[in-house]
Design a protein around this motif. Sequence first.
Motif, PDB file in Angstrom:
ATOM      1  N   PHE A 293      -4.763  -6.864  -1.956  1.00  6.16           N
ATOM      2  CA  PHE A 293      -5.296  -6.614  -0.938  1.00  6.16           C
ATOM      3  C   PHE A 293      -6.789  -7.501  -0.787  1.00  6.16           C
TER       4      PHE A 293
ATOM      5  N   MET B  98       2.823   1.766  -3.300  1.00  2.14           N
ATOM      6  CA  MET B  98       2.084   2.210  -4.544  1.00  2.14           C
ATOM      7  C   MET B  98       1.564   3.405  -4.410  1.00  2.14           C
ATOM      8  N   GLY B  99       1.980   4.203  -3.280  1.00  2.00           N
ATOM      9  CA  GLY B  99       1.768   5.756  -3.137  1.00  2.00           C
ATOM     10  C   GLY B  99       0.401   6.093  -2.581  1.00  2.00           C
ATOM     11  N   MET B 100      -0.107   5.042  -1.510  1.00  2.00           N
ATOM     12  CA  MET B 100      -1.495   5.564  -0.881  1.00  2.00           C
ATOM     13  C   MET B 100      -0.682   6.534   0.128  1.00  2.00           C
ATOM     14  N   LYS B 101      -1.714   7.532   0.611  1.00  2.00           N
ATOM     15  CA  LYS B 101      -1.565   8.222   1.795  1.00  2.00           C
ATOM     16  C   LYS B 101      -1.861   7.667   3.065  1.00  2.00           C
TER      17      LYS B 101
ATOM     18  N   ILE C 277       4.860  10.425  -2.276  1.00  2.00           N
ATOM     19  CA  ILE C 277       3.745   9.822  -2.706  1.00  2.00           C
ATOM     20  C   ILE C 277       3.471  10.013  -4.058  1.00  2.00           C
TER      21      ILE C 277
ATOM     22  N   GLN D  12      -5.441   7.196   3.312  1.00  2.00           N
ATOM     23  CA  GLN D  12      -5.992   6.213   2.282  1.00  2.00           C
ATOM     24  C   GLN D  12      -5.487   4.719   2.458  1.00  2.00           C
TER      25      GLN D  12
ATOM     26  N   ARG E 144      -8.746   2.233   3.081  1.00  2.00           N
ATOM     27  CA  ARG E 144      -9.022   1.431   2.065  1.00  2.00           C
ATOM     28  C   ARG E 144      -8.275  -0.004   2.265  1.00  2.00           C
ATOM     29  N   VAL E 145      -7.533  -0.318   3.176  1.00  2.00           N
ATOM     30  CA  VAL E 145      -6.511  -1.263   3.547  1.00  2.00           C
ATOM     31  C   VAL E 145      -6.779  -1.966   4.920  1.00  2.00           C
TER      32      VAL E 145
ATOM     33  N   ALA F 134       0.849  -1.328   0.132  1.00  2.00           N
ATOM     34  CA  ALA F 134       0.002  -0.090  -0.054  1.00  2.00           C
ATOM     35  C   ALA F 134       0.836   1.057  -0.041  1.00  2.00           C
ATOM     36  N   ILE F 135       1.998   1.048   0.886  1.00  2.00           N
ATOM     37  CA  ILE F 135       2.596   2.419   0.985  1.00  2.00           C
ATOM     38  C   ILE F 135       3.647   2.511  -0.189  1.00  2.00           C
TER      39      ILE F 135
ATOM     40  N   ARG G 158       6.004   7.584  -5.737  1.00  2.00           N
ATOM     41  CA  ARG G 158       5.629   6.184  -5.462  1.00  2.00           C
ATOM     42  C   ARG G 158       4.542   5.660  -6.552  1.00  2.00           C
ATOM     43  N   ARG G 159       3.675   6.805  -6.894  1.00  2.00           N
ATOM     44  CA  ARG G 159       2.812   6.274  -7.876  1.00  2.00           C
ATOM     45  C   ARG G 159       3.243   6.401  -9.398  1.00  2.00           C
TER      46      ARG G 159
END
Lengths: 217, 330
Positions: B88, A123-126, B72, A129, A133-134, A120-121, B75-76
Amino acid sequence: MEEWLRFLEINAPRILELTLDHAILVTLAIIVALLIGVPLGIYLTTNEYLAGTVLQVASVTLTIPSIALFGVMIPIFSIINQGIGFLPAFVALVLYSQLPIIRNTYTAIKNVNPEMRDAAIGMGMKTSQRLLRVEIPNALPVIMAGVRTAVVLNIGIGVIAAYIGAGGLGVLITQGISRGDNYLIISGSLAVALLAIIADAILLFIQKRFTTKGIAN
Amino acid sequence: MITFNHVTKRYNEEKTAVKDLNFTVEKGNIVVLLGPSGCGKTTLLRMVNRLESISEGNIVINEQDSMDLNAIELRRKVGYVIQSNGLFPNMTIEENVMIVPDLLGWTKKEKRERFDYLMKLIGLDPKIYRKRFPHELSGGQQQRIGVVRALAADPPVMLMDEPFGALDPIIREKIQDEFLQIQREVKKTILFVSHDIDEAIKMGDKIVLLRDGEIMQYDTPSEMLTHPKNEFVSQFFGKDRAIKSLSLHTVKNLQEVIGLAHIDDAIEDTKTINVNQDLRNTISMLLNQEADQVIVTDDQGERIGSITIDLVQKYLHFEIKGKLSVSQEG
């Protein structure tokens, strides 16, 4: 049997009213307990030092006998002229709910697979988020188990609240004891048990409803 | 393109995980970070998308210093695949794959089209898998989803941390082949961590061999196998490195350099091999059967010649001596 029917004919409205009072007291206490406990439990996962202390305090609170805690509430709330009645009972129930809710939230979030968190981190989740979400969706069954424990616990402890004039089904039982009236005692006890079973069933339904199929088993 | 300039990772005074590394991953290449456990390869990979901080030096991704971007955002823009796939469980396959596009605010239609395209890329029917959950898929399928999830927003750069390490050998080889196929189409710049020598030789355009946070050699797999720079490199690849290097060459390479032998019809019961097979498989076939030759067939199944142990040996001799240069397929 006929006597039972006659008893219920006379007392049914009152029993219903007291059941409703009881349910309202417990529901409000749980809502406030959730608003405090869940964010606190989540926050504690980021602060190991505070986590130990808070969980310890919550454990100690739960070991205080309910009648004693209600007793302590009286002088404290007398300061604002609310010594007996709804408010002290409500506060006591909020305190009793904290341990199961905080502990289960904390444990559930802690136990989310670290690789999932890493993904999660990565992939760029804040942080928000990631939580929404997770982590929370995956922790939901365990958090809800804590809530259900707290609700059942509170319905039971709520009976004692009658002693400080908070109303609820405890009234039937205390009156029954002082008058030696078995009908009152039995109907009060059964109503409490029924309330607990129904509340737990409703919460289980909510839990299933909000748990996605992916983690249902 | 990813460039590492004097990159160092220090945990404290004594412990340095990565020491002053300098190398470049060319655009569209796969570079494998290879080495024994504790050599700093995963740390180095995680420094690229700033899951680990950089103590000294800098990492430049497509001409932009990684520290200039918000972590952030960075990473995206960088695809990330981990060993345990990291899917997930609470989300459907479509939601899982579309996480980064979703974070970037793509529309529903864009996401749906992208999902369909990606699923076709890995040979899974988008209709069937869209609403499924990760636990309903096999390990191999989950890992494929993990790979396309990293490709979802079409990042130019991908980081893969032992992506196929948890799979059994048969599935692993299949997915490696599939992935190379996909890479030929998408041409990403990839940094790939592995501890498996065969995987590194197969997947890498180049290999960075690390020990204790230092580069032992940075070269193409064939250079590394045929010209190891030092004792550590030659020991790491083992005494059988000549045999390993055979997997870098196909029958076709050999045919182009020294040509195939004629088919000896006197020999009965000979096996056939496709011209695109590598020489390592060819040699095992030759050793496994009594006959001295294996018939080579082209893609249409036509018999175009035969190959013998002598021929392979001759080819290898040229290769190692470096007398001939042959284009190699990673």
